[in-house]
Design an enzyme around this catalytic site. Structure first.
Site, PDB file in Angstrom:
ATOM      1  N   GLU A 128       7.767 -21.490   8.347  1.00  0.00           N
ATOM      2  CA  GLU A 128       7.980 -20.587   9.486  1.00  0.00           C
ATOM      3  C   GLU A 128       8.943 -21.161  10.513  1.00  0.00           C
ATOM      4  OE1 GLU A 128       4.896 -20.886  12.990  1.00  0.00           O
ATOM      5  OE2 GLU A 128       3.826 -20.457  11.135  1.00  0.00           O
TER       6      GLU A 128
ATOM      7  N   GLU B 252       0.810  -1.218   0.000  1.00  0.00           N
ATOM      8  CA  GLU B 252       0.000   0.000   0.000  1.00  0.00           C
ATOM      9  C   GLU B 252       0.847   1.275   0.000  1.00  0.00           C
ATOM     10  OE1 GLU B 252      -3.096   0.407  -0.472  1.00  0.00           O
ATOM     11  OE2 GLU B 252      -3.871  -1.621  -0.262  1.00  0.00           O
TER      12      GLU B 252
END
EC number: 4.2.1.126
Length: 297
Positions: free
Chosen positions: A115, A84
């Site tokens: 992860e 963004e």
């Protein structure tokens, strides 16, 4: 074996023990009540967020980057916030970067074991050519994700600044960061579902870090996003409106200067406020380090 019993994010919420017996309305009210706690929890850690923002501004001024690292929901939120920044503040996609364990595929599907790899976090930063001018922000609701820890440890080796964001107190990742943020939102509405309150808290904090650091490098004039990139029809019209709001000019004047400035909103504003041509406006902005206000002195 990993002991999750000590983590707030894994505790059961006393308010929702009978969640499966609630009506839709009752569940909505309970969930909304839990969500109300998030902003107050974030308020408690504002003093910890401030140095992260200062470090991000310093990194940008040195030509460095803000790099978000996370797995699962935490990683996706980092990628979202980074993406963004491009249309909102007109920065290159390389200036604020979001990395998620398992790569782009992990944005939509779980990547098994990604992860849990210390080495993967390290390697992702090596591939990004991490430098000492960068700031790495490791994000993990649990506060113990190996991918994030591996990344933070590599950042230390390189000499890059290190921050962390977790949703448990005394988080493991805090030990690997110079600027730890630990936001305690209490147990989740749905036990262990950290995409809920924890994710909301992380999103609020990432909003603060990216937005206020961009203010710190001149991407905002008053409260207007003057470096917005008009990549679609809506943003073209918003750009003209921003010019009008910043200068009190008419729509026609805004459109004229917008076009003369080659759709550069900030430049059009400077041209109107200082009554100059495009080339002179560019020179003024360079001298003012991109801050519109400083072109008015």
């Amino acid at each position: 074996m990993i002991d999750l019993s000590t983590l707030t994010t894994e505790r059961r919420n006393d308010e929702t023990f009978n969640l499966d017996q609630m009506t839709v309305k009752e569940a909505l009210v309970k969930m909304n009540n839990e969500d109300k706690k998030v902003a107050y929890a974030v308020e408690e850690v504002l003093p910890n967020i401030e140095p992260v923002i200062s470090s991000a501004i310093e990194a940008f001024n040195k030509g460095g980057r803000l790099i978000y690292m996370g797995a699962g929901t935490s990683g996706r939120l980092g990628v979202l916030d980074a993406a963004e920044c491009v249309p909102t503040f007109g920065v290159p996609a390389t200036q604020v970067v979001g990395l998620i364990a398992g790569g782009d595929k992990a944005m939509t599907v779980a990547v098994e074991g990604a992860e849990d790899s210390l080495e993967l976090g390290r390697q992702d930063l090596i591939d990004l050519n991490l430098s000492e001018n960068d700031l790495v922000l490791g994000i993990a609701a649990s506060g113990r994700t190996p991918y994030v820890i591996g990344a933070l440890d590599y950042a230390k080796e390189i000499g890059a600044k290190r921050a962390s964001l977790s949703c448990n107190l005394n988080a493991e990742i805090s030990k690997h960061a110079e600027f730890p943020i630990e936001v305690d939102c209490g147990p989740e509405f749905l036990t262990g579902s950290t995409r809920l309150k924890s994710g909301t808290a992380q999103k609020l904090i990432l909003n603060m870090i990216s937005t206020i650091s961009m203010i710190g490098i001149g991407k905002v004039y008053n409260n207007l996003m003057v470096d917005v990139k008009p990549t679609n029809e809506k943003l073209v019209e918003r750009s003209k409106r921003i010019i009008m709001q910043a200068t009190d000019c008419t729509y026609e004047e805004a459109e004229e200067k917008f076009n003369e400035a080659n759709q550069d909103v900030k430049l059009a504003i400077v041209m109107l406020l200082t009554d100059c041509a495009a080339e002179e406006g560019k020179t003024k902005l360079v001298k003012a380090n991109g801050f519109v206000k400083n072109t008015l002195n």
